[in-house]
Design an enzyme around this catalytic site. Structure first.
Site, PDB file in Angstrom:
ATOM      1  NE  ARG A  14      -3.755   2.435   1.944  1.00  0.00           N
ATOM      2  CZ  ARG A  14      -4.808   2.714   2.667  1.00  0.00           C
ATOM      3  NH1 ARG A  14      -5.210   1.864   3.588  1.00  0.00           N
ATOM      4  NH2 ARG A  14      -5.482   3.819   2.466  1.00  0.00           N
ATOM      5  NE  ARG A  42      -8.578   1.244   1.582  1.00  0.00           N
ATOM      6  CZ  ARG A  42      -9.827   1.590   1.292  1.00  0.00           C
ATOM      7  NH1 ARG A  42     -10.130   2.086   0.116  1.00  0.00           N
ATOM      8  NH2 ARG A  42     -10.780   1.433   2.169  1.00  0.00           N
ATOM      9  CG  ASP A  77      -8.010   0.589   4.978  1.00  0.00           C
ATOM     10  OD1 ASP A  77      -7.114   1.244   5.557  1.00  0.00           O
ATOM     11  OD2 ASP A  77      -9.212   0.890   5.040  1.00  0.00           O
ATOM     12  CG  ASP A  87      -9.460   1.270   8.974  1.00  0.00           C
ATOM     13  OD1 ASP A  87      -8.598   2.129   8.721  1.00  0.00           O
ATOM     14  OD2 ASP A  87     -10.403   1.004   8.207  1.00  0.00           O
TER      15      ASP A  87
END
Length: 134
Positions: A53, A63, A66, A68
């Site tokens: 990324r 992407r 990811d 989080d």
């Protein structure tokens, strides 16, 4: 850092600013860590970079990965780089389903029940379970 639980894998439609892109795969993990929130975020960003990324992409755009930080115990904080709990945790079906799979009684530090947040979502945000937990 120790992984305590992993949710099923979910195929989800894009949500947010860029909808014309392939579906995403989503899951949640519960970890035990002694890292401070910003240290944990740094580890997540390093993993994202290691997996291809690039920084500075479009918000909600395509992407390869990811990661989080959604919740970190009872921590509530807001900085330029990190807000806990994640500000969209109660509005995203693809977040709520895997989190509730890990803990059906899960609440935010302010007492908000995540099951009630899921029940309150309107139509949309397709989420399909495609694989059981590993």
């Amino acid at each position: 850092m120790e992984v305590e639980a992993v949710s099923s894998l979910y195929d989800t439609e894009p949500v947010g600013e860029i909808l014309d892109q392939p579906d995403f795969l989503n899951a949640a993990i519960r970890i035990r860590t002694s890292l401070e929130p910003t240290q944990l975020l740094d580890v997540c960003k390093a993993i994202e970079a290691e997996l291809g990324r690039a920084s500075g992409g479009s918000r909600h755009g395509p992407r390869p990965i990811d990661i989080d930080l959604l919740l970190l115990g009872d921590v509530e904080m807001s900085t330029d780089h990190l807000t806990l709990p994640h500000p969209e945790v109660t509005s995203r079906r693809f977040v709520l389903l895997p989190l509730l799979e890990l803990d059906p009684e899960l609440r935010l530090p302010d007492g908000t029940e995540l099951q009630a947040a899921l029940d309150g979502l309107g139509p949309g945000q397709r989420v399909d379970r495609v694989a059981p937990p590993p």
